[in-house]
Design a protein around this motif. Structure first.
Motif, PDB file in Angstrom:
ATOM      1  N   GLN A 102       0.814  -1.209   0.000  1.00 38.62           N
ATOM      2  CA  GLN A 102       0.000   0.000   0.000  1.00 38.62           C
ATOM      3  C   GLN A 102       0.849   1.262   0.000  1.00 38.62           C
ATOM      4  OE1 GLN A 102      -2.566  -0.542   3.385  1.00 38.62           O
ATOM      5  NE2 GLN A 102      -3.967  -1.931   2.294  1.00 38.62           N
ATOM      6  N   GLU A 103       2.053   1.154   0.556  1.00 40.63           N
ATOM      7  CA  GLU A 103       2.939   2.309   0.573  1.00 40.63           C
ATOM      8  C   GLU A 103       3.336   2.723  -0.840  1.00 40.63           C
ATOM      9  OE1 GLU A 103       4.128   4.238   3.123  1.00 40.63           O
ATOM     10  OE2 GLU A 103       2.678   3.230   4.399  1.00 40.63           O
ATOM     11  N   ARG A 104       3.263   1.782  -1.789  1.00 39.39           N
ATOM     12  CA  ARG A 104       3.619   2.117  -3.168  1.00 39.39           C
ATOM     13  C   ARG A 104       2.698   3.182  -3.744  1.00 39.39           C
ATOM     14  NH1 ARG A 104       4.320  -2.777  -7.177  1.00 39.39           N
ATOM     15  NH2 ARG A 104       4.968  -1.005  -8.442  1.00 39.39           N
ATOM     16  N   SER A 105       1.445   3.193  -3.274  1.00 38.29           N
ATOM     17  CA  SER A 105       0.479   4.154  -3.806  1.00 38.29           C
ATOM     18  C   SER A 105       0.240   5.327  -2.859  1.00 38.29           C
ATOM     19  CB  SER A 105      -0.854   3.446  -4.074  1.00 38.29           C
ATOM     20  OG  SER A 105      -1.333   2.824  -2.895  1.00 38.29           O
ATOM     21  N   ARG A 106       1.010   5.392  -1.806  1.00 40.40           N
ATOM     22  CA  ARG A 106       0.803   6.453  -0.819  1.00 40.40           C
ATOM     23  C   ARG A 106       1.063   7.841  -1.408  1.00 40.40           C
ATOM     24  NH1 ARG A 106       3.780   8.862   3.423  1.00 40.40           N
ATOM     25  NH2 ARG A 106       2.413   9.534   5.121  1.00 40.40           N
ATOM     26  N   PHE A 107       1.866   7.879  -2.478  1.00 40.25           N
ATOM     27  CA  PHE A 107       2.175   9.171  -3.085  1.00 40.25           C
ATOM     28  C   PHE A 107       0.907   9.896  -3.537  1.00 40.25           C
ATOM     29  CE2 PHE A 107       2.075   6.224  -6.637  1.00 40.25           C
ATOM     30  CZ  PHE A 107       1.392   6.921  -7.612  1.00 40.25           C
ATOM     31  N   LEU A 108      -0.137   9.140  -3.948  1.00 36.60           N
ATOM     32  CA  LEU A 108      -1.365   9.781  -4.401  1.00 36.60           C
ATOM     33  C   LEU A 108      -2.067  10.454  -3.229  1.00 36.60           C
ATOM     34  CD1 LEU A 108      -3.327  10.427  -6.656  1.00 36.60           C
ATOM     35  CD2 LEU A 108      -4.407   8.201  -6.307  1.00 36.60           C
ATOM     36  N   SER A 109      -2.085   9.768  -2.082  1.00 33.96           N
ATOM     37  CA  SER A 109      -2.687  10.367  -0.886  1.00 33.96           C
ATOM     38  C   SER A 109      -1.938  11.634  -0.485  1.00 33.96           C
ATOM     39  CB  SER A 109      -2.669   9.373   0.275  1.00 33.96           C
ATOM     40  OG  SER A 109      -3.447   8.246  -0.003  1.00 33.96           O
ATOM     41  N   ILE A 110      -0.618  11.563  -0.529  1.00 36.22           N
ATOM     42  CA  ILE A 110       0.192  12.726  -0.154  1.00 36.22           C
ATOM     43  C   ILE A 110      -0.070  13.884  -1.104  1.00 36.22           C
ATOM     44  CG2 ILE A 110       2.556  13.590   0.042  1.00 36.22           C
ATOM     45  CD1 ILE A 110       3.364  10.749   0.914  1.00 36.22           C
ATOM     46  N   THR A 111      -0.146  13.577  -2.393  1.00 37.71           N
ATOM     47  CA  THR A 111      -0.418  14.620  -3.386  1.00 37.71           C
ATOM     48  C   THR A 111      -1.750  15.296  -3.112  1.00 37.71           C
ATOM     49  OG1 THR A 111       0.860  13.455  -5.085  1.00 37.71           O
ATOM     50  CG2 THR A 111      -0.736  15.082  -5.851  1.00 37.71           C
ATOM     51  N   MET A 112      -2.786  14.493  -2.856  1.00 33.81           N
ATOM     52  CA  MET A 112      -4.124  15.048  -2.709  1.00 33.81           C
ATOM     53  C   MET A 112      -4.344  15.707  -1.351  1.00 33.81           C
ATOM     54  SD  MET A 112      -5.097  14.641  -5.658  1.00 33.81           S
ATOM     55  CE  MET A 112      -6.471  15.694  -5.247  1.00 33.81           C
ATOM     56  N   GLU A 113      -3.480  15.452  -0.392  1.00 34.05           N
ATOM     57  CA  GLU A 113      -3.613  16.126   0.900  1.00 34.05           C
ATOM     58  C   GLU A 113      -3.207  17.591   0.817  1.00 34.05           C
ATOM     59  OE1 GLU A 113      -1.297  13.714   3.491  1.00 34.05           O
ATOM     60  OE2 GLU A 113      -2.797  12.105   3.564  1.00 34.05           O
ATOM     61  N   ASN A 114      -2.522  17.960  -0.270  1.00 35.21           N
ATOM     62  CA  ASN A 114      -2.126  19.351  -0.484  1.00 35.21           C
ATOM     63  C   ASN A 114      -3.280  20.099  -1.132  1.00 35.21           C
ATOM     64  OD1 ASN A 114      -0.971  21.781  -1.147  1.00 35.21           O
ATOM     65  ND2 ASN A 114       0.531  20.934  -2.585  1.00 35.21           N
ATOM     66  N   SER A 115      -3.886  21.015  -0.397  1.00 33.81           N
ATOM     67  CA  SER A 115      -5.070  21.716  -0.916  1.00 33.81           C
ATOM     68  C   SER A 115      -4.732  22.611  -2.107  1.00 33.81           C
ATOM     69  CB  SER A 115      -5.710  22.558   0.195  1.00 33.81           C
ATOM     70  OG  SER A 115      -4.785  23.511   0.695  1.00 33.81           O
ATOM     71  N   ASN A 116      -3.479  22.953  -2.290  1.00 35.58           N
ATOM     72  CA  ASN A 116      -3.073  23.817  -3.402  1.00 35.58           C
ATOM     73  C   ASN A 116      -2.373  23.046  -4.510  1.00 35.58           C
ATOM     74  OD1 ASN A 116      -3.987  26.312  -2.228  1.00 35.58           O
ATOM     75  ND2 ASN A 116      -2.234  26.212  -0.835  1.00 35.58           N
ATOM     76  N   VAL A 117      -2.584  21.737  -4.548  1.00 37.18           N
ATOM     77  CA  VAL A 117      -1.894  20.926  -5.557  1.00 37.18           C
ATOM     78  C   VAL A 117      -2.291  21.389  -6.958  1.00 37.18           C
ATOM     79  CG1 VAL A 117      -3.686  19.144  -5.538  1.00 37.18           C
ATOM     80  CG2 VAL A 117      -1.374  18.563  -6.285  1.00 37.18           C
TER      81      VAL A 117
ATOM     82  N   ASP B 251      -0.281  13.953 -13.126  1.00 40.02           N
ATOM     83  CA  ASP B 251       0.886  13.068 -13.049  1.00 40.02           C
ATOM     84  C   ASP B 251       0.689  11.986 -11.987  1.00 40.02           C
ATOM     85  OD1 ASP B 251       3.802  12.426 -13.628  1.00 40.02           O
ATOM     86  OD2 ASP B 251       3.943  12.947 -11.492  1.00 40.02           O
ATOM     87  N   ALA B 252       0.169  12.374 -10.822  1.00 45.96           N
ATOM     88  CA  ALA B 252      -0.023  11.395  -9.739  1.00 45.96           C
ATOM     89  C   ALA B 252      -1.050  10.338 -10.136  1.00 45.96           C
ATOM     90  CB  ALA B 252      -0.454  12.116  -8.464  1.00 45.96           C
ATOM     91  N   LEU B 253      -2.142  10.754 -10.779  1.00 46.04           N
ATOM     92  CA  LEU B 253      -3.151   9.783 -11.209  1.00 46.04           C
ATOM     93  C   LEU B 253      -2.592   8.840 -12.275  1.00 46.04           C
ATOM     94  CD1 LEU B 253      -6.303  12.093 -11.325  1.00 46.04           C
ATOM     95  CD2 LEU B 253      -6.002  10.106  -9.838  1.00 46.04           C
ATOM     96  N   SER B 254      -1.809   9.373 -13.179  1.00 49.43           N
ATOM     97  CA  SER B 254      -1.204   8.523 -14.224  1.00 49.43           C
ATOM     98  C   SER B 254      -0.264   7.509 -13.599  1.00 49.43           C
ATOM     99  CB  SER B 254      -0.457   9.391 -15.241  1.00 49.43           C
ATOM    100  OG  SER B 254      -1.349  10.222 -15.944  1.00 49.43           O
ATOM    101  N   ARG B 255       0.559   7.945 -12.656  1.00 46.95           N
ATOM    102  CA  ARG B 255       1.478   7.015 -11.977  1.00 46.95           C
ATOM    103  C   ARG B 255       0.700   5.950 -11.212  1.00 46.95           C
ATOM    104  NH1 ARG B 255       4.788  10.367  -8.014  1.00 46.95           N
ATOM    105  NH2 ARG B 255       5.469   8.271  -7.369  1.00 46.95           N
ATOM    106  N   PHE B 256      -0.367   6.377 -10.552  1.00 48.52           N
ATOM    107  CA  PHE B 256      -1.159   5.452  -9.741  1.00 48.52           C
ATOM    108  C   PHE B 256      -1.726   4.322 -10.594  1.00 48.52           C
ATOM    109  CE2 PHE B 256      -5.196   4.173  -7.749  1.00 48.52           C
ATOM    110  CZ  PHE B 256      -4.760   3.856  -6.474  1.00 48.52           C
ATOM    111  N   PHE B 257      -2.211   4.678 -11.784  1.00 49.06           N
ATOM    112  CA  PHE B 257      -2.856   3.658 -12.614  1.00 49.06           C
ATOM    113  C   PHE B 257      -1.878   2.903 -13.516  1.00 49.06           C
ATOM    114  CE2 PHE B 257      -6.626   6.017 -11.289  1.00 49.06           C
ATOM    115  CZ  PHE B 257      -7.449   4.953 -10.941  1.00 49.06           C
ATOM    116  N   THR B 258      -0.591   3.166 -13.353  1.00 48.60           N
ATOM    117  CA  THR B 258       0.409   2.282 -13.986  1.00 48.60           C
ATOM    118  C   THR B 258       0.761   1.112 -13.091  1.00 48.60           C
ATOM    119  OG1 THR B 258       2.252   3.597 -13.123  1.00 48.60           O
ATOM    120  CG2 THR B 258       1.419   4.173 -15.320  1.00 48.60           C
TER     121      THR B 258
ATOM    122  N   PHE C 131     -11.864   9.853 -11.969  1.00 46.20           N
ATOM    123  CA  PHE C 131     -11.076  11.081 -12.005  1.00 46.20           C
ATOM    124  C   PHE C 131      -9.862  10.950 -12.920  1.00 46.20           C
ATOM    125  CE2 PHE C 131     -13.370  12.204  -8.081  1.00 46.20           C
ATOM    126  CZ  PHE C 131     -13.728  13.500  -8.414  1.00 46.20           C
ATOM    127  N   HIS C 132      -9.327   9.742 -13.048  1.00 48.34           N
ATOM    128  CA  HIS C 132      -8.228   9.546 -13.983  1.00 48.34           C
ATOM    129  C   HIS C 132      -8.685   9.886 -15.400  1.00 48.34           C
ATOM    130  CE1 HIS C 132      -5.263   6.698 -16.163  1.00 48.34           C
ATOM    131  NE2 HIS C 132      -4.662   7.820 -15.876  1.00 48.34           N
TER     132      HIS C 132
END
Length: 780
Positions: free
Chosen positions: A119-134, A141-148, A192-193
């Motif tokens: 699950q840590e492999r996909s944690r980057f998406l959670s981190i990205t979306m926790e930034n309200s100003n992303v 980019d994060a969604l594309s990486r997630f679905f690879t 959303f992807h």
């Protein structure tokens, strides 16, 4: 340390596995290489043990409490909890896996840790979306990486998925909690992807898609989820769509140094109205940043030479509090010619829609809704136009708008919850605009057999005579005569037999497909075949009920059909009047106290405390010498709207107020011209053929509903009905209220009820059970 390295070392370290269980090897490696990740894994195991009722973990929890004193909960309700020393906390956490080893099989612990590490492999998406100003680029980019990541390797808890869903909804669609609470159950991360690939905007920006886009995205997912349960929804589709993000507007403003316009909303309405034409041209003659032009170029290449419509989708639009129906622009583009011409037309349309944020009607609406201080931005929804190329024209077979609540019942047998559908042949503009010279079809999905027009004469007279189309040769929007269009091209229009009836001279009958020749037939648009021989009405009833249940509110849906499929174009919460009980009609009233009586199309309502009666006389209005004089009457009404105390007057006058077309048949006003009235009464006088349009479903009508402005048509020439014109002109105070418009006192009357009838006021009582409405003068 990277997760992949931990997992690979775990699998490669055979000697360690012979001495220690696999999970212990993983722990040792985490302790050596990644203490932050180790702490997260310990916390997960702690929660897992607690959820599985492992008693020893309760002892660890007790050590985290500050004291065993029974008064501790009260003591620490008002002061900070004591902080545990870090070494003690470390000791408690270190014992978590000791407890796990004593209570769980080694294989189970290893399995859990492997899942958590994956699950840590996909944690980057959670981190990205926790930034309200992303930024938009970062999200894409994060969604594309997630679905690879291969699906079988994607281990994510339902809670994490829900957290990402909510973050994406907030980022792209809405921060409004009622919307989020609904959308999170329907719109997935994978959705959303796909959506993100269709978003156009500043790469470093963080704009949203706007209210209209949010509504149609949610409706799409809701109907897709339930389709298998409702066979009648099998042909319900959604058009191809692209989304221009809301911050593109501010990017455009900054790029062209137009910042001063953002404060214009605080000017008075007259100043805004006077300056808007210049502002609109400033926008249309400004420039777009290169990155926006590049993205729009790619979009046009993807669309090809197919007509499109650019729909406004502002941040405030189509929300649960305010729909902004008809306030902003939606523009059709034939999308023909050279690529440069098509791109230029698109940029021109986008700039005009963005400029509509600063128009008088939306700003007046925002003032009424107390939304003026909100930093409004304009997103844009770009959709393919539904329909077919027929000769030189492009149009759908039919289109329309449907509502969960029917606010304008034409018979007491229709219940408010039976809903309403407003249908037209061709483009749906004739369904949502008020027109002076034409009529749509009105029906109730809950009571499909109850038509507005029952007789042959009424069905012919009150039928649609013109069709809105796109002319692909001239690149223009046109209204063409129904009869000539259908006779010339009828053979190529899919489903035309469901739209028209054959007029045999005294009788209307549906066409027989095998024997029917449109070129030699006399046709009337009745939608008889559609409403009687197909499941369309059942289909609309299901759509309205399903969406209303999901939205937890009545809905307003626009749609179009290519003759085979129904396409949902937009969906939003429906503005509605507060439901009122019928008030008994008083008996034995003195004749002089009644200023009108009518008995058609009555909905329950009571309008009280009317101080002024404003009346436009149909005959005198029709006798005005030119269009400019008629427009002047609209100006008089607008100034009265700003001069009389708000919510103290009612408007009465001929025909169809605020209509598109021949202004001889209705006073030319917009929302901002009538926003302060209590009620609008349209007077249908046979002499001038001032017949009100049953306008429920138009943007104009929705303005009235949302502003709690009651509406009523009256028919003074019908038997038993009346209208006291003499009262209005014998007591006209227009020259006192607006001296500079005294020359129009023969057309516009203002009656000060309290002055003419000391100690009195006016009321309007509408009783749908008795099917009677009265305007009366009563003591205050």
């Amino acid at each position: 340390m990277e997760i992949d390295k931990i997992l690979s070392r775990q699998n490669a370290d055979g000697s360690s596995r012979n001495l220690k269980p696999e999970w212990r090897v993983i722990l040792d490696m985490l302790e050596k290489f990644d203490l932050v990740l180790l702490n997260r894994i310990i916390r997960r195991m702690f929660i897992h043990l607690y959820r599985n009722n492992v008693t020893e973990v309760l002892d660890l929890m007790a050590e985290l409490e500050p004291t065993e004193d029974s008064n501790a909960s009260r003591l620490y309700a008002n002061i900070p909890f004591p902080k545990i020393e870090r070494s003690r906390l470390r000791s408690i956490l270190d014992r978590v896996f000791h407890v796990a080893g004593e209570n769980l099989p080694n294989s189970e612990i290893t399995r859990l840790m492997t899942i958590w590490l994956s699950q840590e492999r996909s944690r980057f998406l959670s981190i990205t979306m926790e930034n309200s100003n992303v930024s938009l680029a970062e999200v894409k980019d994060a969604l594309s990486r997630f679905f690879t990541i291969p699906r079988h390797e994607l281990h994510m808890s339902p809670n994490d998925f829900m957290n990402i869903r909510v973050s994406l909804i907030r980022r792209f669609l809405s921060s409004h909690l009622p919307y989020i609470n609904i959308a999170k159950h329907y719109i997935t991360v994978r959705d959303f992807h796909g959506i993100s690939k269709k978003v156009i905007g500043p790469g470093k920006g963080n704009g949203r898609l706007g209210g209209k886009s949010a509504g149609v995205v949610l409706a799409h997912r809701v109907l897709k989820n339930v389709k298998r349960n409702y066979p009648e929804l099998s042909n319900v589709q959604f058009p191809q769509s692209w989304f221009i993000a809301s911050d593109t507007t501010m990017d455009f403003i900054h790029y062209n140094a137009l910042e001063e316009i953002t404060g214009l909303k605080y000017m008075d309405t007259e100043q805004i109205r006077a300056g808007y034409p210049i502002l609109k041209q400033m926008f249309k003659n400004s420039f777009f940043p290169g990155e926006i032009i590049e993205q729009l170029t790619f979009m046009l290449e993807e669309i090809g030479e197919r007509p499109i419509i650019c729909r406004s989708s502002s941040l405030l639009e189509d929300s649960f509090e305010a729909t902004f129906a008809g306030k902003y622009k939606s523009l059709f583009l034939p999308n023909t010619g050279s690529f440069e011409k098509r791109l230029g037309a698109l940029l021109d349309a986008v700039s005009e829609i963005m400029a509509s944020v600063f128009g008088p009607d939306p700003i007046e609406y925002r003032k009424r809704k107390r939304l003026l201080d909100f930093s409004e931005q304009m997103g844009i929804l770009v959709q393919e136009v539904i329909g077919h190329k027929i000769g030189k024209y492009f149009f759908p077979t039919f289109a329309g708008v449907a509502f969960s609540l029917n606010e304008f019942r034409w018979t007491p047998r229709i219940d408010r919850k039976d809903g309403m559908v407003r249908l037209v042949a061709g483009l749906g503009t004739r369904a949502v605009d008020r027109l002076t010279s034409d009529y749509p079809f009105l029906g109730s999905p809950g009571k499909p057999g109850l038509r507005v027009n029952q007789t042959y004469m009424d069905q012919v007279k009150y039928s649609q005579k013109y069709i809105d189309v796109l002319n692909l040769e001239t690149g223009s929007f046109e209204s063409v005569e129904m009869e000539s269009l259908f006779k010339q091209y009828g053979d190529g229009i899919k489903g035309l037999e469901n739209v028209v009836s054959i007029d045999t001279g005294g009788h209307l009958k549906p066409p027989m497909s095998a024997l029917w020749d449109p070129a030699s037939s006399e046709m009337v648009i009745t939608f008889q075949g559609l409403t009687e021989n197909t499941h369309f009405m059942k289909q609309m009833n299901t759509i309205l009920n399903v969406l209303a249940k999901a939205f937890d509110a009545p809905v307003d849906v626009e749609f179009a059909s290519d003759g085979e499929n129904i396409y949902i174009l937009q969906c939003r919460p429906q503005g509605s009047w507060d439901e009122e009980q019928n008030i008994s009609i008083p008996l034995n009233l003195p004749e002089e106290s009644v200023f009108f009586r009518t008995d058609k199309y009555i909905t329950p309502g009571f309008v009280n405390d009317i101080r002024y009666l404003v009346y436009v006389d149909a005959q005198e209005y029709g006798n005005l010498p030119d269009i400019e004089s008629m427009q002047k009457i609209g100006e008089v009404i607008s100034v009265l709207n700003d001069t009389l105390p708000p919510r103290s007057f009612i408007l009465m006058g001929p025909g169809r107020w605020g209509s598109r077309g021949d202004i001889k048949l209705g006073v030319p006003v917009t929302y901002s011209d009538i926003s302060n009235t209590l009620m609008l009464i349209e007077v249908a006088e046979k002499k001038g053929d001032y017949v009100p349009d049953l306008s429920f479903g138009t943007h104009f009508f929705q303005d009235l509903v949302e502003s709690n402005i009651r509406y009523l048509p009256i028919y003074p020439d019908d038997e038993g009905n009346c209208f006291n014109r003499k009262l209005c002109f014998d007591n006209n105070s227009l020259s006192t209220v607006l001296p500079r418009y005294r020359e129009y006192s023969h057309v516009v009357s203002v009656v000060d009820v309290g002055t003419v009838f000391p100690g009195s006021k006016a009321q309007v009582i509408m009783n749908s059970d008795e099917n009677i409405a009265l305007g009366i003068i009563v003591e205050s």
